[in-house]
Design a protein around this motif. Sequence first.
Motif, mmCIF file in Angstrom:
data_model
loop_
_atom_site.group_PDB
_atom_site.id
_atom_site.type_symbol
_atom_site.label_atom_id
_atom_site.label_comp_id
_atom_site.label_asym_id
_atom_site.label_seq_id
_atom_site.Cartn_x
_atom_site.Cartn_y
_atom_site.Cartn_z
ATOM 1 N N THR A 236 0.828 -1.216 0.000
ATOM 2 C CA THR A 236 0.000 0.000 0.000
ATOM 3 C C THR A 236 0.856 1.257 0.000
ATOM 4 O O THR A 236 0.592 2.207 -0.752
ATOM 5 C CB THR A 236 -0.934 0.008 1.223
ATOM 6 O OG1 THR A 236 -1.765 -1.161 1.194
ATOM 7 C CG2 THR A 236 -1.813 1.251 1.231
ATOM 8 N N LYS A 237 1.890 1.294 0.840
ATOM 9 C CA LYS A 237 2.716 2.484 0.975
ATOM 10 C C LYS A 237 3.461 2.824 -0.310
ATOM 11 O O LYS A 237 3.724 4.003 -0.603
ATOM 12 C CB LYS A 237 3.711 2.290 2.115
ATOM 13 C CG LYS A 237 4.347 3.572 2.621
ATOM 14 C CD LYS A 237 5.164 3.304 3.876
ATOM 15 C CE LYS A 237 5.794 4.589 4.407
ATOM 16 N NZ LYS A 237 6.576 4.332 5.641
ATOM 17 N N SER A 238 3.791 1.815 -1.111
ATOM 18 C CA SER A 238 4.505 2.068 -2.368
ATOM 19 C C SER A 238 3.565 2.439 -3.506
ATOM 20 O O SER A 238 4.012 2.711 -4.612
ATOM 21 C CB SER A 238 5.297 0.822 -2.780
ATOM 22 O OG SER A 238 4.430 -0.221 -3.195
ATOM 23 N N CYS A 239 2.256 2.431 -3.241
ATOM 24 C CA CYS A 239 1.226 2.727 -4.252
ATOM 25 C C CYS A 239 1.180 1.678 -5.358
ATOM 26 O O CYS A 239 0.703 1.944 -6.464
ATOM 27 C CB CYS A 239 1.432 4.109 -4.878
ATOM 28 S SG CYS A 239 1.272 5.462 -3.689
ATOM 29 N N ALA A 240 1.659 0.472 -5.062
ATOM 30 C CA ALA A 240 1.629 -0.602 -6.057
ATOM 31 C C ALA A 240 0.222 -0.894 -6.568
ATOM 32 O O ALA A 240 0.056 -1.202 -7.758
ATOM 33 C CB ALA A 240 2.265 -1.867 -5.473
ATOM 34 N N PRO A 241 -0.835 -0.795 -5.719
ATOM 35 C CA PRO A 241 -2.182 -1.089 -6.237
ATOM 36 C C PRO A 241 -2.644 -0.142 -7.338
ATOM 37 O O PRO A 241 -3.599 -0.454 -8.047
ATOM 38 C CB PRO A 241 -3.079 -0.944 -4.989
ATOM 39 C CG PRO A 241 -2.171 -1.178 -3.831
ATOM 40 C CD PRO A 241 -0.855 -0.582 -4.252
ATOM 41 N N THR A 242 -2.003 1.013 -7.487
ATOM 42 C CA THR A 242 -2.415 1.966 -8.521
ATOM 43 C C THR A 242 -1.713 1.713 -9.850
ATOM 44 O O THR A 242 -1.961 2.435 -10.822
ATOM 45 C CB THR A 242 -2.110 3.413 -8.077
ATOM 46 O OG1 THR A 242 -0.680 3.616 -8.032
ATOM 47 C CG2 THR A 242 -2.707 3.706 -6.714
ATOM 48 N N LEU A 243 -0.837 0.694 -9.896
ATOM 49 C CA LEU A 243 -0.059 0.422 -11.101
ATOM 50 C C LEU A 243 -0.594 -0.805 -11.822
ATOM 51 O O LEU A 243 -1.209 -1.678 -11.207
ATOM 52 C CB LEU A 243 1.412 0.184 -10.733
ATOM 53 C CG LEU A 243 2.118 1.284 -9.936
ATOM 54 C CD1 LEU A 243 3.513 0.819 -9.530
ATOM 55 C CD2 LEU A 243 2.179 2.581 -10.739
ATOM 56 N N LEU A 249 4.064 -5.674 -9.515
ATOM 57 C CA LEU A 249 4.903 -6.743 -8.968
ATOM 58 C C LEU A 249 6.349 -6.301 -8.861
ATOM 59 O O LEU A 249 6.989 -6.444 -7.812
ATOM 60 C CB LEU A 249 4.794 -7.991 -9.848
ATOM 61 C CG LEU A 249 5.545 -9.236 -9.371
ATOM 62 C CD1 LEU A 249 4.838 -10.502 -9.838
ATOM 63 C CD2 LEU A 249 6.996 -9.271 -9.858
ATOM 64 N N PHE A 250 6.894 -5.739 -9.939
ATOM 65 C CA PHE A 250 8.304 -5.343 -9.943
ATOM 66 C C PHE A 250 8.552 -4.210 -8.955
ATOM 67 O O PHE A 250 9.554 -4.197 -8.241
ATOM 68 C CB PHE A 250 8.729 -4.926 -11.350
ATOM 69 C CG PHE A 250 10.217 -4.942 -11.546
ATOM 70 C CD1 PHE A 250 10.853 -6.075 -12.017
ATOM 71 C CD2 PHE A 250 10.996 -3.828 -11.250
ATOM 72 C CE1 PHE A 250 12.233 -6.106 -12.183
ATOM 73 C CE2 PHE A 250 12.371 -3.846 -11.408
ATOM 74 C CZ PHE A 250 12.990 -4.996 -11.882
ATOM 75 N N HIS A 251 7.610 -3.269 -8.891
ATOM 76 C CA HIS A 251 7.764 -2.122 -7.997
ATOM 77 C C HIS A 251 7.669 -2.563 -6.533
ATOM 78 O O HIS A 251 8.415 -2.063 -5.677
ATOM 79 C CB HIS A 251 6.681 -1.096 -8.319
ATOM 80 C CG HIS A 251 6.775 0.163 -7.520
ATOM 81 N ND1 HIS A 251 7.891 0.988 -7.540
ATOM 82 C CD2 HIS A 251 5.895 0.753 -6.649
ATOM 83 C CE1 HIS A 251 7.698 2.023 -6.738
ATOM 84 N NE2 HIS A 251 6.501 1.891 -6.182
ATOM 85 N N THR A 262 13.085 5.076 -2.516
ATOM 86 C CA THR A 262 14.037 4.743 -3.584
ATOM 87 C C THR A 262 13.326 4.035 -4.728
ATOM 88 O O THR A 262 13.594 4.299 -5.907
ATOM 89 C CB THR A 262 15.167 3.860 -3.044
ATOM 90 O OG1 THR A 262 15.894 4.595 -2.052
ATOM 91 C CG2 THR A 262 16.119 3.447 -4.153
ATOM 92 N N ALA A 263 12.411 3.133 -4.397
ATOM 93 C CA ALA A 263 11.654 2.437 -5.437
ATOM 94 C C ALA A 263 10.841 3.428 -6.261
ATOM 95 O O ALA A 263 10.775 3.321 -7.492
ATOM 96 C CB ALA A 263 10.741 1.395 -4.802
ATOM 97 N N ALA A 264 10.228 4.400 -5.607
ATOM 98 C CA ALA A 264 9.426 5.394 -6.326
ATOM 99 C C ALA A 264 10.284 6.189 -7.300
ATOM 100 O O ALA A 264 9.920 6.380 -8.464
ATOM 101 C CB ALA A 264 8.744 6.329 -5.327
ATOM 102 N N GLU A 278 7.551 10.484 -5.004
ATOM 103 C CA GLU A 278 6.153 10.356 -4.619
ATOM 104 C C GLU A 278 5.339 9.883 -5.818
ATOM 105 O O GLU A 278 5.344 10.524 -6.869
ATOM 106 C CB GLU A 278 5.609 11.687 -4.104
ATOM 107 C CG GLU A 278 6.270 12.171 -2.821
ATOM 108 C CD GLU A 278 5.647 13.458 -2.295
ATOM 109 O OE1 GLU A 278 4.647 13.907 -2.897
ATOM 110 O OE2 GLU A 278 6.153 14.010 -1.303
ATOM 111 N N ILE A 279 4.649 8.753 -5.654
ATOM 112 C CA ILE A 279 3.828 8.211 -6.739
ATOM 113 C C ILE A 279 2.485 8.933 -6.739
ATOM 114 O O ILE A 279 1.592 8.621 -5.949
ATOM 115 C CB ILE A 279 3.617 6.694 -6.573
ATOM 116 C CG1 ILE A 279 4.959 5.977 -6.457
ATOM 117 C CG2 ILE A 279 2.813 6.140 -7.740
ATOM 118 C CD1 ILE A 279 5.836 6.096 -7.652
#
Length: 444
Positions: A236-243, A249-251, A262-264, A278-279
Amino acid sequence: MSQSHAPWLDAAWSEFGTQAIPGPRTSVQVQSYYVAAGHPDVSGDDVAWCAAFVGACLERSGIRCSRSLAARSYLEFGTPIDTASYGAIAVFSRGSDTALGHVAFVVGEASGGLVVLGGNQSNAVGVLTMPRERLLSLRWPSLSPVRQPSAPEPSLATTDEAVFQYALAHVLRMEGGFSDDPYDPGGPTNLGITLADLAAFRGIAVTTDTEQDLRSDVAALTVVAVTPIYRQRYWTKSCAPTLPAALALFHFDTAVNHGVVTAARTLQIALGVSADGEIGPVTQAAARTCDPQPTLERYAELRRQRYRALPTFWRFGRGWLARVDATLSAAMQLATTSNNPQPSEDPSMTTASQSPVSTASVEPKWWGQSLTIWGTIVTGLATVLPIAGPLLGIEISADLVHQLGDGVVRAAQALAGVAGILMTIYGRTRAMQPLVRRDFLVKL
């Protein structure tokens, strides 16, 4: 389909990573599958136990299983369905022997196959992709409290929950079990969750009073225990559900291994948008409109560059690079799936913010733009020319040597060599930034 509609998957995921014991001995966990499936007399993990695992998961969720250890016994179990719904029971052939087979739960779809969670897969409870041509039947437990097969639930490719479970299974495969390597700055880690992760999730500080208990708790972590930690702190924190699923998966894997910010930034560089960490709407729009395969390749290469710059690359580098390759392969499978998910848009986004943005690619650098290469050339010239010069007809005159002295000549060569080395180091630190060649002159 959300996981709550397939309660037997709660039991299945909680066993993820269970290993069988080769030979005549039986692990406690695998023995429990035989018992739950109605065969307490069976001993020895060398007995095929995929049907025992499926049966145990069904029984533990309140559903009577086939009570058989034959995978093909599930060909007559429950109700046949046509769609590979999340949680469906899939029965596969095994060789030409019609008495043999394999049975597992569907958790996703990949190009040319079904992604299944099952037992006795590489001698463990794990996830793998089975070819569709081996599929014999898809079944749904008749007594399960879900909608009937006439209105099948979406599969992996259309639900955020299923994408999360698929991505989590991949991360857990990459992370492995408990470790406490003195060279690992994360310290004690189990299933990828560090002592600091667990403390932060519980909202407590790591102190001399809490550290020992936290260490013990980390060592005892299970898949069920780490799932909400991964969901909250990384998914959730990485905003993966919005991708889109492949990028999600990769993010997600990148956020787990490099940190969310760093991932963002790395994703944003791969997409060609401003890397502010910030995504937001711009990054999400770029992710939805990009060509996923080249974007994933750029993202993967940026991760490799970051790994190579870390001081512990000498110790963990091979595993890190293998992880990038495995994650890229898994993401590419999702990217090529015909019904690749497009997650719902953030409701806070306006029409203007959803417009496509420039996704300029990260062009490969011409070798002449690399400070690393120019630094190496300078170093070579400074150290090689005085030796190779006479062979090429270039002489350092006796008068010059007399005037400057051997010490001065050597000092000049050393300074030039140091300059080249410093440029090499500087070029390495700027490997992720556009480089500009500048002309310079070295006088000996």
